[in-house]
Design an enzyme around this catalytic site. Sequence first.
Site, PDB file in Angstrom:
ATOM      1  N   ASP A  20       0.840  -1.209   0.000  1.00 53.05           N
ATOM      2  CA  ASP A  20       0.000   0.000   0.000  1.00 53.05           C
ATOM      3  C   ASP A  20       0.872   1.255   0.000  1.00 53.05           C
ATOM      4  OD1 ASP A  20      -2.301   1.497   0.000  1.00 53.05           O
ATOM      5  OD2 ASP A  20      -2.602   1.383   2.166  1.00 53.05           O
ATOM      6  N   GLY A  21       0.346   2.308  -0.570  1.00 56.68           N
ATOM      7  CA  GLY A  21       1.020   3.608  -0.486  1.00 56.68           C
ATOM      8  C   GLY A  21       1.638   4.107  -1.779  1.00 56.68           C
ATOM      9  N   GLY A  23       0.132   5.498  -4.287  1.00 57.30           N
ATOM     10  CA  GLY A  23      -0.471   6.790  -4.624  1.00 57.30           C
ATOM     11  C   GLY A  23       0.125   7.914  -3.779  1.00 57.30           C
ATOM     12  N   HIS A  37       2.837   3.424  -8.957  1.00 52.52           N
ATOM     13  CA  HIS A  37       2.682   1.982  -9.206  1.00 52.52           C
ATOM     14  C   HIS A  37       3.923   1.431  -9.926  1.00 52.52           C
ATOM     15  CE1 HIS A  37      -1.297   2.181  -7.677  1.00 52.52           C
ATOM     16  NE2 HIS A  37      -1.838   2.789  -8.722  1.00 52.52           N
ATOM     17  N   ASN A  68     -10.440  -2.644  -6.270  1.00 43.34           N
ATOM     18  CA  ASN A  68      -9.630  -1.791  -7.165  1.00 43.34           C
ATOM     19  C   ASN A  68     -10.261  -1.612  -8.548  1.00 43.34           C
ATOM     20  OD1 ASN A  68      -6.375  -2.933  -5.883  1.00 43.34           O
ATOM     21  ND2 ASN A  68      -7.631  -1.173  -5.265  1.00 43.34           N
ATOM     22  N   ARG A  71     -11.504   1.889  -9.338  1.00 43.51           N
ATOM     23  CA  ARG A  71     -10.616   3.042  -9.563  1.00 43.51           C
ATOM     24  C   ARG A  71     -10.828   3.586 -10.977  1.00 43.51           C
ATOM     25  NH1 ARG A  71      -5.012   2.495  -6.211  1.00 43.51           N
ATOM     26  NH2 ARG A  71      -6.053   2.047  -4.254  1.00 43.51           N
ATOM     27  N   GLU A 207       1.325 -13.522  12.137  1.00 39.75           N
ATOM     28  CA  GLU A 207       1.881 -12.375  12.845  1.00 39.75           C
ATOM     29  C   GLU A 207       1.744 -11.167  11.926  1.00 39.75           C
ATOM     30  OE1 GLU A 207       3.112 -12.150  15.932  1.00 39.75           O
ATOM     31  OE2 GLU A 207       2.570 -14.239  16.237  1.00 39.75           O
TER      32      GLU A 207
HETATM   33  C1  FPP Z   1      -1.716   0.278  -3.365  1.00 33.88           C
HETATM   34  O1  FPP Z   1      -1.313   1.615  -3.486  1.00 33.88           O
HETATM   35  C2  FPP Z   1      -1.219  -0.546  -4.436  1.00 33.88           C
HETATM   36  C3  FPP Z   1      -2.011  -1.106  -5.399  1.00 33.88           C
HETATM   37  C4  FPP Z   1      -3.448  -0.902  -5.470  1.00 33.88           C
HETATM   38  C5  FPP Z   1      -1.481  -1.948  -6.455  1.00 33.88           C
HETATM   39  C6  FPP Z   1      -0.188  -2.659  -6.218  1.00 33.88           C
HETATM   40  C7  FPP Z   1       0.522  -2.693  -7.498  1.00 33.88           C
HETATM   41  C8  FPP Z   1       1.845  -2.675  -7.677  1.00 33.88           C
HETATM   42  C9  FPP Z   1       2.787  -2.725  -6.567  1.00 33.88           C
HETATM   43  C10 FPP Z   1       2.469  -2.551  -9.030  1.00 33.88           C
HETATM   44  C11 FPP Z   1       2.404  -3.708  -9.944  1.00 33.88           C
HETATM   45  C12 FPP Z   1       2.274  -5.047  -9.342  1.00 33.88           C
HETATM   46  C13 FPP Z   1       2.929  -6.140  -9.760  1.00 33.88           C
HETATM   47  C14 FPP Z   1       2.670  -7.451  -9.116  1.00 33.88           C
HETATM   48  C15 FPP Z   1       3.935  -6.110 -10.821  1.00 33.88           C
HETATM   49  P1  FPP Z   1      -2.445   2.735  -3.520  1.00 33.88           P
HETATM   50  O2  FPP Z   1      -2.601   3.136  -4.941  1.00 33.88           O
HETATM   51  O3  FPP Z   1      -3.685   2.250  -2.866  1.00 33.88           O
HETATM   52  O4  FPP Z   1      -1.752   3.843  -2.679  1.00 33.88           O
HETATM   53  P2  FPP Z   1      -2.461   4.989  -1.813  1.00 33.88           P
HETATM   54  O5  FPP Z   1      -3.240   4.294  -0.722  1.00 33.88           O
HETATM   55  O6  FPP Z   1      -1.313   5.770  -1.283  1.00 33.88           O
HETATM   56  O7  FPP Z   1      -3.326   5.770  -2.749  1.00 33.88           O
END
Ligand code: FPP
Length: 259
Positions: A20-21, A23, A37, A68, A71, A207
């Site tokens: 997470d994080g 964005g 991303h 998701n 989005r 855990e």
């Molecule tokens: C959360 O950050 C992350 C995601 C929704 C997607 C995770 C995707 C990746 C790490 C990139 C591609 C993945 C692979 C397996 C190659 P967020 O957008 O919710 O962040 P925020 O909470 O700060 O807005």
Amino acid sequence: MELDGLDKTRLPQHVAIIMDGNGRWAKARGKSRVEGHRRGKTSVRVIVEMSRRIGIRFLSLYAFSTENWFRPDDEVDALMTLLEHYLAAEQAKMMRYGIRLLAVGDRSRLPASVRSALEKVIELTRDNQRMTVVLALSYSGRDDVVRMVKSLAHAARAGKCDPDSIDERIIAEHLDTAGIPDPDLLIRTSGEMRISNFFLWQIAYSEMYVTSCLWPDFREKEYLQALLEYQRRRRRFGRTDEQLDEAVESSLDAGGRQS
Ligand code: FPP
């Protein structure tokens, strides 16, 4: 990197990560969410590689939840494209290092090109044995439970399953994670104290480790911290400390070594 202090004999067998994080990482730098991303994809590569190097057997990554899909279209499209690129770019490495790829989630909702890229790599790597990477795609824990209940209900109606025989083992075998051990360690980045509909059944005794580090910044040093913290914990599985002490004592052989 140095793995100072890490006990290789007490590694979690299965690490699951809520990434997470992305964005917030991007926003803080005046960049687009997609850039976050993209940088998060690099963290995925780094963490898979480190897991393989230190001997983690299962690594699950929550890459795209059922929520998701709500989005903005361009962000969903960008995530799907990143995923497709990841699969194409990493398959040779997965073969070289003996990594098996699995996916959990409702694959039918993925775009055809992503689905076929995913299925190709899953098939290609199916006999690899060193480590398993589980991508949670279009996944949510509740959706997993709904599909599990449906499949058991169908089996019962067809006379293939006696409702009275349903137990924890049978339920686990009908979840997407059938055959995958429950996570020992669940990591969440970006500081939120939530499960966000990731594994529900499977994390009963995991855990939890929450770090304020944002996923694009989560690299070897932060991962090592999580593993060290895991090794400092004592997992009791509902037992008392005294019971655990007794179990350790009774498993000591005559030479004082732990069996
Ligand atoms: C959360 O950050 C992350 C995601 C929704 C997607 C995770 C995707 C990746 C790490 C990139 C591609 C993945 C692979 C397996 C190659 P967020 O957008 O919710 O962040 P925020 O909470 O700060 O807005």
